[in-house]
Design an enzyme around this catalytic site. Structure first.
Site, PDB file in Angstrom:
ATOM      1  N   GLY A  81       8.022  -5.826  -3.236  1.00  0.00           N
ATOM      2  CA  GLY A  81       8.212  -5.258  -4.578  1.00  0.00           C
ATOM      3  C   GLY A  81       9.496  -4.454  -4.690  1.00  0.00           C
ATOM      4  N   ARG A 145       8.008 -12.377  -1.630  1.00  0.00           N
ATOM      5  CA  ARG A 145       6.919 -11.893  -0.780  1.00  0.00           C
ATOM      6  C   ARG A 145       6.529 -12.884   0.324  1.00  0.00           C
ATOM      7  NH1 ARG A 145       4.760  -7.151  -2.129  1.00  0.00           N
ATOM      8  NH2 ARG A 145       4.818  -6.405  -4.282  1.00  0.00           N
ATOM      9  N   ASP A 175       5.666  -1.890   4.881  1.00  0.00           N
ATOM     10  CA  ASP A 175       5.010  -1.991   6.195  1.00  0.00           C
ATOM     11  C   ASP A 175       4.858  -3.441   6.649  1.00  0.00           C
ATOM     12  OD1 ASP A 175       3.244  -2.209   4.063  1.00  0.00           O
ATOM     13  OD2 ASP A 175       1.566  -1.268   5.101  1.00  0.00           O
ATOM     14  N   ASP A 176       4.433  -4.327   5.735  1.00  0.00           N
ATOM     15  CA  ASP A 176       4.254  -5.730   6.132  1.00  0.00           C
ATOM     16  C   ASP A 176       5.582  -6.393   6.469  1.00  0.00           C
ATOM     17  OD1 ASP A 176       1.548  -5.793   5.998  1.00  0.00           O
ATOM     18  OD2 ASP A 176       1.449  -6.496   3.924  1.00  0.00           O
ATOM     19  N   LYS A 202      11.320   0.647   2.802  1.00  0.00           N
ATOM     20  CA  LYS A 202      11.266   0.576   1.336  1.00  0.00           C
ATOM     21  C   LYS A 202       9.836   0.533   0.838  1.00  0.00           C
ATOM     22  CE  LYS A 202       9.812  -2.617  -0.485  1.00  0.00           C
ATOM     23  NZ  LYS A 202       9.194  -3.864  -0.975  1.00  0.00           N
ATOM     24  N   THR A 203       9.497   1.193  -0.189  1.00  0.00           N
ATOM     25  CA  THR A 203       8.325   0.973  -1.038  1.00  0.00           C
ATOM     26  C   THR A 203       8.096   2.192  -1.926  1.00  0.00           C
ATOM     27  OG1 THR A 203       5.984   0.455  -1.280  1.00  0.00           O
ATOM     28  CG2 THR A 203       6.545   1.630   0.729  1.00  0.00           C
ATOM     29  N   ILE A 204       7.913   1.919  -3.211  1.00  0.00           N
ATOM     30  CA  ILE A 204       7.636   3.033  -4.128  1.00  0.00           C
ATOM     31  C   ILE A 204       6.312   3.686  -3.754  1.00  0.00           C
ATOM     32  CG2 ILE A 204       8.920   2.094  -6.103  1.00  0.00           C
ATOM     33  CD1 ILE A 204       6.010   1.428  -7.261  1.00  0.00           C
ATOM     34  N   ASP A 205       5.421   2.929  -3.078  1.00  0.00           N
ATOM     35  CA  ASP A 205       4.072   3.427  -2.781  1.00  0.00           C
ATOM     36  C   ASP A 205       4.077   4.648  -1.854  1.00  0.00           C
ATOM     37  OD1 ASP A 205       3.464   1.209  -4.216  1.00  0.00           O
ATOM     38  OD2 ASP A 205       2.324   0.184  -2.666  1.00  0.00           O
ATOM     39  N   GLY A 251       0.787   1.859  -6.812  1.00  0.00           N
ATOM     40  CA  GLY A 251       0.610   2.302  -5.436  1.00  0.00           C
ATOM     41  C   GLY A 251      -0.603   1.552  -4.942  1.00  0.00           C
ATOM     42  N   GLU A 426       7.448  -0.059 -14.731  1.00  0.00           N
ATOM     43  CA  GLU A 426       8.431   0.775 -15.449  1.00  0.00           C
ATOM     44  C   GLU A 426       9.303   1.595 -14.492  1.00  0.00           C
ATOM     45  OE1 GLU A 426       5.242   0.547 -15.956  1.00  0.00           O
ATOM     46  OE2 GLU A 426       4.809   0.326 -18.091  1.00  0.00           O
TER      47      GLU A 426
END
Ligand code: FBP
Length: 551
Positions: A81, A145, A175-176, A202-205, A251, A426
């Site tokens: 993502g 992905r 992580d993946d 990286k990840t917004i989560d 998330g 967004e």
């Protein structure tokens, strides 16, 4: 090309680097720590990563580095993502490579990991990089992905690396994707290839973090973007005084985003999935918690409020988790049969007797629209796509029912009108905040130093992030150090451990101490839009979560 005034202004922004990276490239040396171990399942992980297990952590220092001016060919992948700042990781990597040796080449793999498998590349030039500096999105090369998991996919990746004469592949992912990077690093070494593999977090989560990775990039900007919108809703509802806003926040699993947005806006209710799971709360318990705030506020003649709901909530409510697992297994067992059923009534009929009575009753209790979302297409791993389940609507419906019952019993006399929202996409491509612009550029630049220093199987790391950027500490962490074994597709697989919200951690404890007051009183904060120009305390501040974790 038409560009906005802000885009033009952001091109001119020069990201800040840690002092060790800011000077001449000839003065960046690497200092190694002690050998490392996996988080758990050490023996099994050592066996899987025979060639890359247990390397030492690396920190960059001022000092001589004979290798750094080598001409290098590097390929970069954006994986998973979107997260604000991905373009700056690539810009930092590009600038490092070119500063050390203008003859070096950076290839971009198009459309994510499949670009490496299928050898779909574009050569990244200065002109192209300049068009994307300090901008959001992953559109410079696109993302995807695809997982590199079959022997053929590993073989094809090696073939591409050989064909392009790559010294290194940089995987920008969560992580993946970084688990994939570790497997790729091991595969290349095991097959006699010199192509190194370096990851970037990286990840917004915000769930790729540990003692060496203080935060994943994109979390800062995404949370600030959602918080601006939530703050605006808080002010709107405090003005009109007639709506309860139920906001679901992205998330996938962890509730870090919801928690950070709660700090930034002080809503009336913020649900934390990890707490719900730990305390075995049922759906009814959650509804009671929300209703308690509504009733108390109605008692103060405040028939309005804001509720934050983490995207992954349903998978953390024990009874729904059980239902989802049963659905995943039942549908996977007879997938063709299930997909041949085209209407909801037939699907429900087919499921009756296949699901346990409790799970079937729960599914039946949901409004049809929501129950259908539980039966929608599975993702490539056979799992329900939680982001497509409208938890916010499910909760509103149940809260409404409960309030009506309470009204009949004379326990509630307020008015309840609600609006639902889902904030996710967004925030994923917003212009990166100054923090993410600087952090990402530093991560990309560090990735270059790790490559030039001949390392493989490392995740680029930049620490001490609550200090000014000049004092950040850059280096690399061995990917195998973050791994443990988890059950995936019926067998144990090495994966990077996901960092969920810790219930004994400072951020959750701080929230816990404040939430009762927020539930009753109107304590909203209005963070406003991300500011790119202006005073440091407004423009460069890291997230509250990061600050609390550092205390
Ligand atoms: P990554 O883990 O790849 O960074 O993606 C995170 C995320 O934005 C989640 O928050 C969300 O559940 C998911 O991606 C949505 O996925 P998609 O972009 O495929 O709809």
């Amino acid at each position: 090309m038409d560009i906005s005034a802000l885009q033009k202004a952001r091109y001119a922004y020069v990201p800040k680097l840690p002092a060790t990276l800011a000077g001449s490239v000839d003065e960046i040396s690497v200092e190694f720590g002690s050998p490392t171990e996996a988080v758990s399942d050490k023996e099994e992980i050592r066996e899987i990563f025979k060639n890359t297990y247990g390397k030492p952590t690396a920190i960059f220092k001022k000092g001589k580095n004979d290798k750094i001016r080598r001409e290098l060919k590097v390929g970069v992948i954006l994986s998973g993502g979107q997260a604000p700042g991905g373009h700056n990781v690539i810009a930092g990597l590009f600038d490092g490579l070119k500063k050390a040796n203008p003859a070096s080449t950076l290839f971009g793999f198009q459309g994510g990991p499949s670009g490496l498998i299928d050898n779909k590349t574009v050569t990244l030039t200065k002109e192209r990089i300049d068009e994307y500096r300090n901008t959001g999105g992953f559109d410079i090369i696109g993302s995807g992905r695809t997982k590199i998991e079959t022997p053929q996919q590993f073989e094809s990746s090696l073939k591409t690396a050989k064909a392009l004469g790559l010294d290194a592949v940089v995987v920008i992912g969560g992580d993946d994707s970084n688990t994939n990077a570790a497997l790729l690093a091991e595969y290349f070494v095991a097959n006699g290839s010199n192509t190194q593999v370096i990851g970037c977090p990286k990840t917004i989560d915000g769930d790729l973090k540990n003692e060496h990775i203080e935060t994943s990039f994109g979390f800062d900007t995404a949370c600030k973007t959602y918080s601006e919108l939530i703050g605006n809703l808080c002010r709107d509802t405090n003005s009109a005084k007639k709506y309860w806003h139920f906001v679901k926040l992205m998330g996938r699993a962890a509730s870090h985003i919801a928690l950070e947005c709660a700090f930034q806006t002080q809503p009336n209710v913020c649900l934390i999935s990890e707490e719900i799971e730990a305390k075995h709360y049922s759906l009814d318990n959650i509804v009671d918690q929300v209703c308690a705030s509504i009733v108390k506020r109605a008692g103060n003649s405040e028939n309005f409020g804001v509720v934050l709901i983490p995207e992954g909530l349903v998978e953390f409510i024990p009874e729904i988790k059980k239902l989802i697992n049963e659905l995943n297994d039942t549908i996977a067992d007879e997938e063709d049969k299930f997909t041949s059923l085209h209407n909801f009534t037939d699907q429900m009929q087919w499921l009756s007797g296949r699901l346990t009575d409790v799970s079937y009753a729960l599914l039946k209790m949901f409004p049809q629209e929501i129950a259908q979302q539980f039966l929608m297409d599975r993702d490539p791993h056979g799992n329900v796509q939680v982001s497509r389940i409208e938890t916010e609507k499910l909760l509103v419906g149940m809260v409404e029912k409960k309030l009506n019952i309470m009204k009949e019993r004379g326990q509630y006399s307020g008015k309840f009108a609600s609006l639902t929202h889902f904030f996710g996409y967004e925030g994923r491509c917003a212009f990166p905040s100054n923090f993410d612009s600087d952090y990402c550029y530093s991560l990309g630049y560090s990735a270059f130093v790790l490559i030039a220093s001949g390392l493989t199987g490392y995740l680029s790391s930049v620490k001490n992030l609550t200090a000014p950027a000049g004092k950040w500490i850059a280096g690399g962490v061995p990917l195998t150090m973050m791994m443990n074994l988890e059950q995936r597709h019926g067998s144990k697989k090495p994966v990077i451990k996901k960092a969920l919200v810790l219930l004994d951690g400072k951020p959750f404890k701080t929230f816990e101490a404040k939430r009762a007051e927020w539930a009753e009183k109107t304590s909203y904060l209005f963070p406003g839009a991300i500011q790119y120009f202006g005073p440091t305390e407004v423009c460069d501040a890291p997230t509250v979560t990061l600050k609390l974790e550092h205390e």
